[in-house]
Every structure is written in structure tokens, then in C-alpha cells.
Design an enzyme around this catalytic site. Structure first.
Site, PDB file in Angstrom:
ATOM      1  N   GLY A 153       0.773  -1.234   0.000  1.00 35.26           N
ATOM      2  CA  GLY A 153       0.000   0.000   0.000  1.00 35.26           C
ATOM      3  C   GLY A 153       0.802   1.281   0.000  1.00 35.26           C
ATOM      4  O   GLY A 153       0.259   2.347   0.306  1.00 35.26           O
TER       5      GLY A 153
ATOM      6  N   HIS B  48      11.009  -5.197   4.417  1.00 33.10           N
ATOM      7  CA  HIS B  48       9.570  -5.421   4.245  1.00 33.10           C
ATOM      8  C   HIS B  48       9.207  -5.938   2.854  1.00 33.10           C
ATOM      9  O   HIS B  48       8.041  -6.143   2.561  1.00 33.10           O
ATOM     10  CB  HIS B  48       8.840  -4.099   4.523  1.00 33.10           C
ATOM     11  CG  HIS B  48       7.351  -4.217   4.606  1.00 33.10           C
ATOM     12  ND1 HIS B  48       6.713  -5.116   5.440  1.00 33.10           N
ATOM     13  CD2 HIS B  48       6.350  -3.539   3.969  1.00 33.10           C
ATOM     14  CE1 HIS B  48       5.406  -4.992   5.315  1.00 33.10           C
ATOM     15  NE2 HIS B  48       5.160  -4.050   4.429  1.00 33.10           N
TER      16      HIS B  48
END
Length: 286
Positions: free
Chosen positions: A42, A265
Site C-alpha cells: 500500500g 519489508h
């Protein structure tokens, strides 16, 4: 195999699902075989191709039909403001895409927000999912060990609210473990994607006010997930805490967890070759 490019694999489809009427979704597609749908995160400027261009070729060569979907409001898909938690709304869009393309069942691969989408899809449409692959997914509530939101999420929202090249660079420095991977090409490509779609930035923040991150938590329902699940995490993830991986293993009945060392990540990008081998093996043999 002919080299895959963004332009050669680019497609559009209109979906009709709860909350979406003739809504245009962009996706990249290649290969034949069982369908694997890959769902991006996102961050500002994110999209299916930029998230998974290091993975699509390996999965196509392994005999899969691969779809890299741009989530609603991201990249080339139509703009949207969401008044329900984003993972659930995105899951409906995945179902709409599958219906439009006559895909009865698909394996889902989801990173961060895409992982939250995949979790919601597994809960809402259990008969439509094959295997579930998650990389540092959102949607799991508080952490036992890390203050929330973590450093990376704070920078992500700062970049949405006050987009600048310097904030993008700061976010990517937290995003990736190996700083040598933060090239001018990577920065410039992401910055151009952010500037190309300013409406996306505004809509994301409005949506976050209507349905904040606290509404995303599906932890209490993990026991309902029946799909065989493979979870990966970066040991050095500064966006979503590593202990959430343990929460998934405890909660999902048929789950296993792989932790990448020296990884942030973006496991599927930072450790692409190892990630591809592990996930393809899981899809074939689990």
C-alpha cells in the site's frame, strides 16, 4: 522464454462486485496453468508490476498463469475512496477480477496491504482460494514487542500527506535492509509513479480516516482459514513486526513460517531468487 515486460503483459478489465460498478482494474498477465494472483502493498506509487517484476518470470517458467493486479485506487486501476477496511474492499475486487476472467479458483500471493487483502479473501471466499502466501501482511492488530504504528508506516503516511523525493528516499531506506539496492533508477521510477497519480494520494488519506488501520485486524478469525498457508517475513522488517508472523502460525491451522535474514519489508524483491524457489516448491508440493 521471451522476456516479459510491463507493456507486453498489460491488460484492463471491468469488474462488478459489491461497491464496484463497471470499475476498471489494470493487471499484468502471463503464462498458462494454475492461476497465481499477486497482490501489492500500500505504499505511495505502488502497483502490481513494480512489486513483482522480479517474480513473474520464475512463476511463468514453473508453469503458472500469473496475474499482477493493481488494487483499486493504485497505479492504472480506477480511483476510489473506501469507507470500509481496505483489505476487505480489496478482497471484493479480487473476486470481481476472478469473476470477470472466469477464474474459479486461484492461489494468492500478498505483500503488506496485499497480504491483508489475501487474508480477507481467504476468510470471505474460502471456496475460491487455493494456497495462501503472505509476506509481512497487514491486518493483524497490535504487536507484543513493537510500538505501533512502526517507523515505516509513519513514513508511509508522511509520504502520502507531504510527498517529496526526500521522504520517499527515507521510506525506502527503512523499507529495504540492503541500502545498496536503493538506486536512482528505483527512486526515480517510484517518484514518477507517485507524481503520475496525485488523486491516489488524497483518496488513500481520506479512506484511512473513514476506516483507520485499527479496523483492519482479522486476528480473531484466523482459525477460520482452511487454505494451506506459507508465510514469509524479513527479520529486519520495520513496517510490520515479526511477531505477527508467529500470530499467523498460531492462528492458522495449516501454516508454516520462513524468516529471511538481512531482509526488510519486501522479501519477494530483496531476496527474489530464494523467495521464488520457496514459494514455487510450496505451490507444487505442500
Amino acid at each position: 522464454m521471451t522476456a516479459l515486460t510491463e507493456s507486453s503483459t498489460s491488460k484492463f478489465v471491468k469488474i462488478n462486485e459489491k461497491g464496484f460498478s463497471d470499475f476498471q482494474i489494470h493487471y499484468n498477465e502471463a503464462g498458462n496453468g494454475e492461476t497465481v494472483i499477486m497482490l501489492h502493498g500500500g505504499g505511495p506509487g505502488a502497483g502490481g508490476w513494480s512489486n513483482y517484476y522480479r517474480n513473474i518470470g520464475a512463476f511463468v517458467e514453473a508453469g503458472y498463469r500469473v496475474i499482477l493486479k493493481d488494487s483499486p485506487g493504485f497505479n492504472k486501476s480506477d480511483a476510489v475512496v473506501m469507507d470500509e477496511q481496505r483489505g476487505l474492499v480489496n478482497a471484493r475486487a479480487v473476486k470481481g477480477l476472478m469473476d470477470a476472467l472466469d477464474i474459479d479458483r486461484a492461489h494468492l500471493v500478498g505483500n503488506s496491504m496485499g497480504g491483508a487483502t489475501a487474508l480477507n479473501f481467504a476468510l470471505e471466499y474460502p471456496d475460491r482460494i487455493g494456497k495462501l502466501i503472505l509476506m509481512g501482511p497487514g491486518g493483524l492488530g497490535p504487536s507484543m514487542f513493537a510500538p505501533m504504528p512502526m517507523e515505516g508506516i509513519k513514513l508511509l503516511f508522511k509520504l502520502y500527506a507531504e510527498p517529496s523525493y526526500e521522504t520517499l528516499k527515507q521510506m525506502l531506506q527503512v523499507f529495504l535492509y540492503d541500502q545498496s539496492l536503493i538506486t536512482e533508477e528505483l527512486l526515480q521510477g517510484r517518484w514518477e509513479a507517485i507524481q503520475r497519480n496525485p488523486e491516489h494520494l488524497k483518496n488513500f488519506l481520506v479512506s484511512a480516516q473513514k476506516a483507520p488501520l485499527s479496523t483492519w485486524d482479522v486476528s480473531a478469525r484466523l482459525g477460520e482459514i482452511k487454505a494451506k498457508t506459507f508465510i514469509t517475513w524479513g527479520r529486519d522488517d520495520r513496517f510490520v513486526p515479526l511477531d505477527h508472523g508467529l500470530k499467523l502460525v498460531w492462528g492458522i491451522n495449516d501454516a508454516r513460517l520462513h524468516v529471511f535474514s538481512k531482509c526488510g519489508h519486501w522479501a519477494q524483491w530483496e531476496h527474489a531468487d530464494e523467495f521464488n524457489r520457496l514459494v514455487i516448491d510450496f505451490l507444487r508440493h505442500a
